[in-house]
Scaffold this motif. Sequence first.
Motif, mmCIF file in Angstrom:
data_model
loop_
_atom_site.group_PDB
_atom_site.id
_atom_site.type_symbol
_atom_site.label_atom_id
_atom_site.label_comp_id
_atom_site.label_asym_id
_atom_site.label_seq_id
_atom_site.Cartn_x
_atom_site.Cartn_y
_atom_site.Cartn_z
ATOM 1 N N ALA A 1 0.834 -1.211 0.000
ATOM 2 C CA ALA A 1 0.000 0.000 0.000
ATOM 3 C C ALA A 1 0.865 1.255 0.000
ATOM 4 C CB ALA A 1 -0.943 -0.011 1.208
ATOM 5 N N VAL A 2 1.961 1.238 0.742
ATOM 6 C CA VAL A 2 2.891 2.372 0.768
ATOM 7 C C VAL A 2 3.474 2.586 -0.624
ATOM 8 C CG1 VAL A 2 5.124 3.169 1.669
ATOM 9 C CG2 VAL A 2 3.419 2.201 3.230
ATOM 10 N N ALA A 3 3.763 1.513 -1.328
ATOM 11 C CA ALA A 3 4.302 1.614 -2.688
ATOM 12 C C ALA A 3 3.336 2.352 -3.616
ATOM 13 C CB ALA A 3 4.605 0.227 -3.240
ATOM 14 N N LYS A 4 2.046 2.307 -3.283
ATOM 15 C CA LYS A 4 1.021 2.996 -4.076
ATOM 16 C C LYS A 4 0.743 4.405 -3.549
ATOM 17 C CE LYS A 4 -1.136 -1.378 -5.219
ATOM 18 N NZ LYS A 4 -2.244 -2.285 -4.926
ATOM 19 N N GLY A 5 1.513 4.830 -2.536
ATOM 20 C CA GLY A 5 1.359 6.177 -2.001
ATOM 21 C C GLY A 5 0.335 6.316 -0.893
ATOM 22 N N ASP A 6 -0.058 5.241 -0.256
ATOM 23 C CA ASP A 6 -1.059 5.257 0.812
ATOM 24 C C ASP A 6 -0.434 5.777 2.114
ATOM 25 O OD1 ASP A 6 -2.831 4.639 2.924
ATOM 26 O OD2 ASP A 6 -3.588 2.850 1.896
ATOM 27 N N GLU A 7 -0.751 7.012 2.466
ATOM 28 C CA GLU A 7 -0.177 7.640 3.659
ATOM 29 C C GLU A 7 -0.659 6.975 4.950
ATOM 30 O OE1 GLU A 7 -0.576 11.901 3.573
ATOM 31 O OE2 GLU A 7 0.236 12.010 1.534
ATOM 32 N N ALA A 8 -1.908 6.551 4.989
ATOM 33 C CA ALA A 8 -2.431 5.892 6.193
ATOM 34 C C ALA A 8 -1.694 4.570 6.436
ATOM 35 C CB ALA A 8 -3.938 5.643 6.057
ATOM 36 N N ALA A 9 -1.415 3.839 5.373
ATOM 37 C CA ALA A 9 -0.657 2.591 5.501
ATOM 38 C C ALA A 9 0.757 2.882 5.993
ATOM 39 C CB ALA A 9 -0.613 1.851 4.162
ATOM 40 N N PHE A 10 1.331 3.966 5.508
ATOM 41 C CA PHE A 10 2.674 4.346 5.935
ATOM 42 C C PHE A 10 2.685 4.682 7.427
ATOM 43 C CE2 PHE A 10 6.126 7.479 6.487
ATOM 44 C CZ PHE A 10 7.195 6.699 6.079
ATOM 45 N N ALA B 1 9.464 1.496 -1.440
ATOM 46 C CA ALA B 1 8.568 0.404 -1.030
ATOM 47 C C ALA B 1 8.226 -0.518 -2.202
ATOM 48 C CB ALA B 1 7.292 0.969 -0.405
ATOM 49 N N ALA B 2 8.156 0.025 -3.397
ATOM 50 C CA ALA B 2 7.829 -0.796 -4.568
ATOM 51 C C ALA B 2 8.927 -1.805 -4.874
ATOM 52 C CB ALA B 2 7.581 0.091 -5.778
ATOM 53 N N GLN B 3 10.136 -1.570 -4.375
ATOM 54 C CA GLN B 3 11.249 -2.483 -4.631
ATOM 55 C C GLN B 3 11.283 -3.649 -3.649
ATOM 56 O OE1 GLN B 3 14.780 -0.095 -4.614
ATOM 57 N NE2 GLN B 3 14.135 1.102 -6.387
ATOM 58 N N PHE B 4 10.486 -3.579 -2.582
ATOM 59 C CA PHE B 4 10.469 -4.663 -1.599
ATOM 60 C C PHE B 4 9.927 -5.935 -2.243
ATOM 61 C CE2 PHE B 4 7.923 -7.189 1.384
ATOM 62 C CZ PHE B 4 8.960 -7.685 2.160
ATOM 63 N N ASP B 5 10.617 -7.052 -2.008
ATOM 64 C CA ASP B 5 10.210 -8.350 -2.543
ATOM 65 C C ASP B 5 10.053 -9.338 -1.384
ATOM 66 O OD1 ASP B 5 9.825 -10.768 -3.812
ATOM 67 O OD2 ASP B 5 11.624 -10.626 -5.070
ATOM 68 N N ALA C 1 9.572 -12.347 -1.378
ATOM 69 C CA ALA C 1 10.219 -13.634 -1.642
ATOM 70 C C ALA C 1 11.684 -13.615 -1.213
ATOM 71 C CB ALA C 1 10.122 -13.978 -3.129
ATOM 72 N N VAL C 2 12.251 -12.415 -1.063
ATOM 73 C CA VAL C 2 13.663 -12.286 -0.708
ATOM 74 C C VAL C 2 13.854 -12.151 0.794
ATOM 75 C CG1 VAL C 2 15.724 -10.843 -1.002
ATOM 76 C CG2 VAL C 2 14.231 -11.297 -2.954
ATOM 77 N N SER C 3 13.001 -11.362 1.452
ATOM 78 C CA SER C 3 13.134 -11.160 2.894
ATOM 79 C C SER C 3 11.800 -10.746 3.488
ATOM 80 C CB SER C 3 14.192 -10.093 3.195
ATOM 81 O OG SER C 3 13.736 -8.827 2.775
ATOM 82 N N SER C 4 11.755 -10.768 4.802
ATOM 83 C CA SER C 4 10.554 -10.294 5.488
ATOM 84 C C SER C 4 10.591 -8.766 5.490
ATOM 85 C CB SER C 4 10.505 -10.828 6.920
ATOM 86 O OG SER C 4 11.474 -10.174 7.716
ATOM 87 N N PRO C 5 9.448 -8.116 5.668
ATOM 88 C CA PRO C 5 9.432 -6.655 5.677
ATOM 89 C C PRO C 5 10.330 -6.048 6.760
ATOM 90 C CG PRO C 5 7.206 -7.502 5.477
ATOM 91 C CD PRO C 5 8.095 -8.671 5.749
ATOM 92 N N ILE C 6 10.299 -6.616 7.956
ATOM 93 C CA ILE C 6 11.097 -6.045 9.039
ATOM 94 C C ILE C 6 12.582 -6.246 8.773
ATOM 95 C CG2 ILE C 6 11.044 -8.002 10.632
ATOM 96 C CD1 ILE C 6 10.593 -4.299 11.583
ATOM 97 N N THR C 7 12.950 -7.359 8.167
ATOM 98 C CA THR C 7 14.352 -7.592 7.816
ATOM 99 C C THR C 7 14.806 -6.584 6.774
ATOM 100 O OG1 THR C 7 14.139 -9.951 8.307
ATOM 101 C CG2 THR C 7 15.982 -9.299 6.906
ATOM 102 N N TRP C 8 13.973 -6.349 5.783
ATOM 103 C CA TRP C 8 14.287 -5.389 4.723
ATOM 104 C C TRP C 8 14.466 -3.986 5.306
ATOM 105 C CZ3 TRP C 8 11.120 -1.467 2.306
ATOM 106 C CH2 TRP C 8 11.647 -0.951 1.119
ATOM 107 N N MET C 9 13.536 -3.568 6.153
ATOM 108 C CA MET C 9 13.622 -2.223 6.737
ATOM 109 C C MET C 9 14.787 -2.127 7.719
ATOM 110 S SD MET C 9 9.643 -0.978 7.045
ATOM 111 C CE MET C 9 9.244 -2.135 8.310
ATOM 112 N N ALA C 10 15.020 -3.169 8.507
ATOM 113 C CA ALA C 10 16.141 -3.155 9.456
ATOM 114 C C ALA C 10 17.473 -3.089 8.714
ATOM 115 C CB ALA C 10 16.089 -4.377 10.364
ATOM 116 N N ALA C 11 17.560 -3.738 7.569
ATOM 117 C CA ALA C 11 18.796 -3.673 6.772
ATOM 118 C C ALA C 11 19.039 -2.249 6.271
ATOM 119 C CB ALA C 11 18.724 -4.654 5.602
#
Length: 182
Positions: A13-22, A62-66, A68-78
Amino acid sequence: MLTPAELVWLLAAVAKGDEAAFERLYAATRAKLYGVVLRILHRQDLAEEVVQETYVKVWNNAAQFDPAVSSPITWMAAIARNRAIDLVRKRGELSLEDEPSALEVAAETPDPLARREMSEELKRLLECVGRLEPDRQKLVLLAYYNGWSREQLATKFEAPVNTVKTWLRRSMMDIRQCLGIG
């Protein structure tokens, strides 16, 4: 903390510009990312700055998050960890090698009060890390908890950087499999 599936949905949703989701994503993950950064920087002002920069990067990428590669928290923590390490290197005021607390490996078992306050998710993670060989446990903790670079790990473990990368990758795959997410 939201489930990984909910975080994936929020990032989409953030990748689509959803501020509430962010805002929901920020509220659900800020404490974790702040803890990662503060552990590396040891300064609240710098940690807050890096966390803010991290969320700007999350918003923009956010659109680059995959999933299949990692969990969201792992991606953001990295993202947060890498930015904090970059800041340490850039400022040159302190070095990860010279900072004694950055060299400490987390105790294998936390104190009883801390253990009671741990989430079930963290308990599962610690159990999975505990299943790794002792050297791989230390490698993973130094890399992801203490913020050591691959070069620092290569020196510490007297191995080529590419070997360290392989060890980290395999260790993380073992952890993900143990957790049932990979």
